[in-house]
Design an enzyme around this catalytic site. Structure first.
Site, mmCIF file in Angstrom:
data_model
loop_
_atom_site.group_PDB
_atom_site.id
_atom_site.type_symbol
_atom_site.label_atom_id
_atom_site.label_comp_id
_atom_site.label_asym_id
_atom_site.label_seq_id
_atom_site.Cartn_x
_atom_site.Cartn_y
_atom_site.Cartn_z
ATOM 1 N N SER A 149 3.766 -48.601 4.162
ATOM 2 C CA SER A 149 2.724 -49.699 3.935
ATOM 3 C C SER A 149 2.700 -50.979 4.669
ATOM 4 O O SER A 149 2.883 -50.906 5.975
ATOM 5 C CB SER A 149 2.965 -49.868 2.269
ATOM 6 O OG SER A 149 1.694 -50.629 1.799
ATOM 7 N N ASP B 116 -4.239 -41.748 -2.155
ATOM 8 C CA ASP B 116 -3.707 -43.053 -1.847
ATOM 9 C C ASP B 116 -4.753 -43.992 -2.166
ATOM 10 O O ASP B 116 -5.789 -44.069 -1.831
ATOM 11 C CB ASP B 116 -3.092 -43.300 -0.571
ATOM 12 C CG ASP B 116 -2.542 -44.569 -0.145
ATOM 13 O OD1 ASP B 116 -2.918 -45.774 -0.935
ATOM 14 O OD2 ASP B 116 -1.451 -44.877 0.407
ATOM 15 N N HIS C 29 0.444 -43.543 -2.993
ATOM 16 C CA HIS C 29 0.800 -44.674 -2.513
ATOM 17 C C HIS C 29 2.427 -44.763 -2.527
ATOM 18 O O HIS C 29 3.081 -45.586 -1.971
ATOM 19 C CB HIS C 29 0.057 -45.672 -2.392
ATOM 20 C CG HIS C 29 0.409 -46.779 -1.404
ATOM 21 N ND1 HIS C 29 0.089 -46.595 -0.045
ATOM 22 C CD2 HIS C 29 0.770 -48.145 -1.421
ATOM 23 C CE1 HIS C 29 0.500 -47.856 0.786
ATOM 24 N NE2 HIS C 29 0.976 -48.602 -0.084
#
Lengths: 277, 277
Positions: free
Chosen positions: B146, B222, B255
């Protein structure tokens, strides 16, 4: 049941659910990992009992069981370690009260109304999971860590034949013979130590309980080994009873999930071999 | 350096250290996993940059890198994501301030005195680790998740040739083109968006930066994919530049570290193949 979350992980789903427990009289949360499978098939299940301070979440994020469970097609269930919440009795110490239910049915106030974790993990949760998830209740294994290792051994010893395989990581083998046990069981069960024996793996074996397929891993660098866990008491009880158990001392490993995660794949594979059709 | 902890895990040690950082002017904590190795040998290293809200600890307990690192003989380093502490500027939101350093050198008050995470992960920490641990600095890979995927891609693109392999999980590929980036980079760097380009993997490629051996995994489930991560911008930039990168859309993964942990062994093995002697 209230659905909390689902995340894909390896070839399966890590789910979290909450429900109103009749055993504890509180909402209880549990994690369940479900490998991909064909509709209509039922999978073997490993019940995981966690240690002091843990919720359903610790093993879910630290234990590294998912890869092996996906590979072997095994459902893995992680309950909480106690009832929780504002109306539930608690204690400031980490080793008593919320997060430290010791998998007993408390008989002493103020614990007895909610701290019924034996009934919860032994009866209520298995029935709930069997009714709502594709588990094959003829193929159950049980495992756990520390206080949860104690839980796994004692639940299995009280229910011979229910679990095809029983394993433990760094279990508290005898609450009758360690400070953690003294504190928790005197609090939950009172001072009549005879009543503690059904919550003590060594005492259960001494009193005649027998189970097959037992695997214990214990780290030699575990800070609690000598003062609390006392693996040798279990080893002695097993030997004196003529029971079989594989007890492995793992050189250099401590009490943490760094230890558990190292050997969980071994355990899952070992359970899987017993849980085949 | 202050030693915080060492735990044996798989065939190696998970260690945690703290040191006074000259970049941030604060104590900084990092985790380092060191596989068993012969005295005198130096091992390849993967630098791991974590995402929003993380400390050194999140990847250490959730990422499941240790099994693969032990198998391949690779050191794995997890720094914190920002300076921390009472004298350090902060913000109430999860995506700005402490825990959200974005791997930039801040130029704007009140962030600039301490938020120098580019210098920290690009210069200071590598020098510190090289001086104190058995890493082979000719065999470095970098990865992250991320905000840390953004970090891995941009650190590598600014330093072509330093890393033999660069991978990312669900990276923020273009802070210039997403709300997280707008908020953080305007806060840390001010409104001159030209200054942001060295912190944007797409802009760096547009501006001529090239690296080899790039692997990106992105989950299709995600929740941040469309609004923040925008993998297609990276895909387009790579294609337009005639650069090579393997970008894998992983069906159904979200995610979380449940996604990262699923594919980290793949990534470590992929890095290992590039990091061989």
């Amino acid at each position: 049941m209230e659905h909390i979350s689902t995340s894909r992980c390896y070839a399966g789903e890590q789910q979290v659910w909450r429900h109103e427990s009749s055993s504890t009289g509180t909402p209880m949360t549990f994690a369940i990992y479900i490998p991909d499978h064909e509709d209509g098939t039922r999978l073997p299940v490993i019940w995981w009992l966690s240690g002091l301070t843990c919720t359903h979440e610790n093993a879910m994020i630290k234990c590294e069981y998912k890869r092996a469970c996906a590979e072997h097609g095994i459902i893995f269930v992680c309950p909480d370690t106690s009832p929780r919440g504002e109306g539930v009795a608690n204690h400031d110490d980490y080793d008593f009260g919320q997060g430290a239910g010791f998998y007993v049915n408390a008989t002493q106030e103020p614990w007895s109304p909610h701290f019924q974790m034996r009934s919860y993990v032994e009866d209520e949760l298995p029935a709930l999971v069997a009714a709502n998830f594709p588990v094959d209740m003829d193929r159950q294994g049980i495992s756990g860590h520390s206080m949860g290792g104690h839980g796994a051994l004692t639940v299995s010893l009280r229910n011979p034949g229910r679990f095809r395989s029983t394993s433990a990581f760094a279990p508290i083998v005898s609450p009758l013979n360690c400070p953690w046990g003294d504190k928790a069981l005197s609090g939950y069960l009172g001072d009549n130590r005879a009543a503690w024996r059904e919550y003590d793996s060594v005492a259960l074996i001494e009193d005649g309980a027998r189970i097959e397929n037992v695997l214990v891993d214990q780290g030699t660098a575990d800070e609690w080994l000598e003062g609390q866990l006392k693996t040798h008491l279990f080893e002695n009880a097993v030997r004196d009873a003529g029971m079989q158990a594989e007890i492995r001392m793992q050189e250099g490993y401590d009490h943490s999930y760094f230890f558990v995660s190292t050997f969980i794949s071994d355990h899952v594979a070992w359970h899987a071999a017993k849980l085949k059709d």
